[in-house]
Design an enzyme around this catalytic site. Structure first.
Site, PDB file in Angstrom:
ATOM      1  N   SER A 255      -9.656   1.937   3.098  1.00  0.00           N
ATOM      2  CA  SER A 255      -8.796   2.669   2.203  1.00  0.00           C
ATOM      3  C   SER A 255      -7.804   1.784   1.418  1.00  0.00           C
ATOM      4  O   SER A 255      -7.241   2.239   0.424  1.00  0.00           O
ATOM      5  CB  SER A 255      -8.008   3.713   2.993  1.00  0.00           C
ATOM      6  OG  SER A 255      -7.172   3.086   3.951  1.00  0.00           O
TER       7      SER A 255
ATOM      8  N   SER B 116      -9.775  -0.540   7.232  1.00  0.00           N
ATOM      9  CA  SER B 116      -9.251  -0.376   5.867  1.00  0.00           C
ATOM     10  C   SER B 116      -8.608  -1.601   5.241  1.00  0.00           C
ATOM     11  O   SER B 116      -8.290  -1.573   4.055  1.00  0.00           O
ATOM     12  CB  SER B 116      -8.248   0.765   5.832  1.00  0.00           C
ATOM     13  OG  SER B 116      -8.952   1.964   5.717  1.00  0.00           O
TER      14      SER B 116
ATOM     15  N   LYS C 217       0.844  -1.203   0.000  1.00  0.00           N
ATOM     16  CA  LYS C 217       0.000   0.000   0.000  1.00  0.00           C
ATOM     17  C   LYS C 217       0.877   1.250   0.000  1.00  0.00           C
ATOM     18  O   LYS C 217       1.939   1.259   0.642  1.00  0.00           O
ATOM     19  CB  LYS C 217      -0.896  -0.035   1.243  1.00  0.00           C
ATOM     20  CG  LYS C 217      -1.927   1.079   1.318  1.00  0.00           C
ATOM     21  CD  LYS C 217      -2.839   0.886   2.540  1.00  0.00           C
ATOM     22  CE  LYS C 217      -3.870   1.961   2.691  1.00  0.00           C
ATOM     23  NZ  LYS C 217      -4.744   1.766   3.870  1.00  0.00           N
TER      24      LYS C 217
HETATM   25  N1  GLN Z   1     -12.866   4.285   6.660  1.00  0.00           N
HETATM   26  C1  GLN Z   1     -12.284   4.649   7.925  1.00  0.00           C
HETATM   27  C2  GLN Z   1     -11.846   6.082   7.873  1.00  0.00           C
HETATM   28  O1  GLN Z   1     -12.116   6.705   6.911  1.00  0.00           O
HETATM   29  C3  GLN Z   1     -11.139   3.732   8.222  1.00  0.00           C
HETATM   30  C4  GLN Z   1      -9.933   4.061   7.460  1.00  0.00           C
HETATM   31  C5  GLN Z   1      -8.776   3.164   7.764  1.00  0.00           C
HETATM   32  O2  GLN Z   1      -8.920   2.098   8.372  1.00  0.00           O
HETATM   33  N2  GLN Z   1      -7.605   3.622   7.370  1.00  0.00           N
HETATM   34  O3  GLN Z   1     -11.266   6.602   8.764  1.00  0.00           O
END
Ligand code: GLN
Length: 486
Positions: A154, A178, A79
């Site tokens: 994400s 994410s 990532k």
């Molecule tokens: N969707 C969640 C957020 O926007 C989690 C994001 C993540 O786990 N990096 O914060």
């Protein structure tokens, strides 16, 4: 020849027996990238040249029968918020467009030591803020199962490249879901390890008390092999747990006869996760998994976690507060983008205004507000107290239950564009994954089938701290071998 649809475990056997070489395997995966990338857009950058060298080195290890691990020669994606030396780490943000990492993240260093082949950096929501990969400054990733749908986020690029065969496995990061949410949207396995088990050194910080690097792969077994490689104490991360992977419960034999280990275990299904708002096909997938475990001798009970209803609010205050502080370093002086040469406040303002996207700005504003004097106690401090309540609910549950079984997400993958203008609807897609990060415990999403409209469905398993391999063992029973995307 095509090898991209196989698990790392299957490929390992072919590599060890010299039925294929690591160089051939890499070419097969790169061919698949050529075929699919135009539609899927999982990668922000490919690392073909260094990958070829790593594949040749892997072949040398196989020839000499030296330093062979389960990951040697396996094409793995990373990532784009995890540093790979001399390659860009943009976090899918304009503000880091020109930035190249001066060092490897510890997890990357360990992958390279084990002989893995790092194929590219994957797309994501900017600074890991989002649930659909649409917050990338470089355009969205599409779900390989249905190109009009999001891959989740994400870590959407990491999930999509594993699902489409553009990588065999991938690293992601999980602050509130994410890894698990995109894994469930794309039909792959996603593991968020116990907080502190994998070093965060070289992971660009979003919310440091919640962020965790983990694995996305085609099977629980493959995720376990990645955790074995990247986990363990790291003095470079002050929050790293002083524990060896080999000391973890069920580590030694997590893949041997998992069915036997489930007998007489008590598994809880939190009623709060099964209420309205949950897609009926996902609900029946969870209940089907409960039946499978029951047939193997487990006892399934409904349980209550009353503080869970506060988890989302606590998370968005905590994560935004930490983000507002962590992202203060992007000021045009030290990293990446600089707008205007003016060495005054004007340069900071212009750089941050043009460099950050809308969602990142929203979080910085929310977080700064929550930390400001006058609001700190009412917002930030309250969020921390609520976080403790969520943790206590889990602690209490784990006095009786070995594991919890829940849906990973309320719905299967949604359409691109469906939630971009409604941040609250977007935040709700992590409602079942966020409590796990607040409590610092491990969570695993495994694919268990498809919806009537052909989209993957996932269920989540949650375990007490450091029981990551117990999760993987049970996950291997429930997972439906991930089918290749046509
Ligand atoms: N969707 C969640 C957020 O926007 C989690 C994001 C993540 O786990 N990096 O914060």
């Amino acid at each position: 020849m095509k090898f991209w649809d196989k698990t790392a475990f299957e490929l390992h056997k072919l590599l060890v027996n010299r039925e294929i070489s690591a160089v051939e395997l890499l070419s097969s995966v790169l061919e698949r990238v050529n075929e699919k990338e135009g539609d899927v857009h999982a990668y922000l950058c490919l690392m073909e040249e260094s990958a070829k060298k790593q594949a040749e080195e892997a072949d040398l290890r196989f020839r000499k029968k030296e330093r062979i691990t389960a990951l040697t020669g396996i094409p793995t994606a990373v990532k784009d918020n995890i540093c790979v030396q001399e390659y860009p780490t943009t976090c899918a943000s304009k503000i880091l467009e020109e930035f190249s990492s001066p060092y490897h993240a510890t997890a990357v260093e360990k992958l390279l030591d084990s002989g893995a082949v790092l194929i590219g950096k994957t797309n994501m929501d900017e600074f890991a803020m989002g649930s659909s990969c649409e917050n990338s400054a470089y355009g969205p990733t599409r779900n390989p199962w249905n190109l009009s749908c999001v891959p989740g986020g994400s870590s959407g690029g990491s999930a999509a490249c594993v699902a489409s065969g553009e990588a065999v496995s991938a690293l992601g990061s999980d602050t509130g879901g994410s890894i698990r949410q995109p894994a469930s949207f794309c039909g792959v396995v996603g593991l968020k390890p116990t907080y502190g088990l994998v070093s965060r050194y070289g992971l660009v910080a979003f919310a440091s008390s919640l962020d965790q690097i983990g694995a996305l792969a085609k099977s629980s077994f493959d995720c376990g092999k990645i955790l074995e490689c990247i986990g363990g104490y790291d003095p470079k991360d002050s929050t790293s747990a002083q524990i060896q992977i080999s000391d973890l419960e069920n580590h030694d034999d997590f893949y041997d006869c998992p069915e036997d280990k489930i007998k007489n275990k008590i598994i809880g299904i939190p009623e709060e996760f099964m209420r309205e708002g949950l897609d009926p096909e996902i609900k029946s997938a969870v209940l089907q998994c409960a039946l499978t475990l029951e047939a193997l001798g487990a006892r399934i009970e409904e349980i209550h976690l009353p503080s869970l209803k506060f988890a989302l609010s606590s998370y968005y205050l905590t994560a935004s507060a930490e983000a507002s502080s962590n992202l203060a370093r992007y000021d045009g002086v030290r990293y990446g983008l600089r707008i205007s040469k003016d060495q005054s406040g004007k340069m900071f303002k212009a750089t941050r205004s043009q460099g950050f996207g809308k969602e990142v700005k929203r979080r910085i504003l929310l977080g700064t507000y929550a930390l400001s004097s006058g609001y700190y106690e009412a917002l930030y401090l309250k969020a921390q107290k609520v976080r403790q309540l969520v943790k206590q609910d889990f602690d209490k549950a784990f006095q009786k239950y070995s594991l919890l079984l829940t849906p990973t997400c309320p719905t299967p993958a949604f359409k691109i564009g469906e939630k971009v203008s409604d941040p609250l609807a977007m935040y709700l897609s992590d409602i079942y994954t966020i409590p796990v990060n607040l409590a610092g415990i491990p969570g695993l999403s495994v694919p268990v089938g498809f919806s009537s409209s052909g989209l993957p469905l996932g269920v989540q398993l949650i375990a007490p701290q450091f029981h990551d391999f117990t999760l993987l063992s049970v996950g291997s029973i429930l997972e439906k071998p991930s089918q290749p995307v046509p």
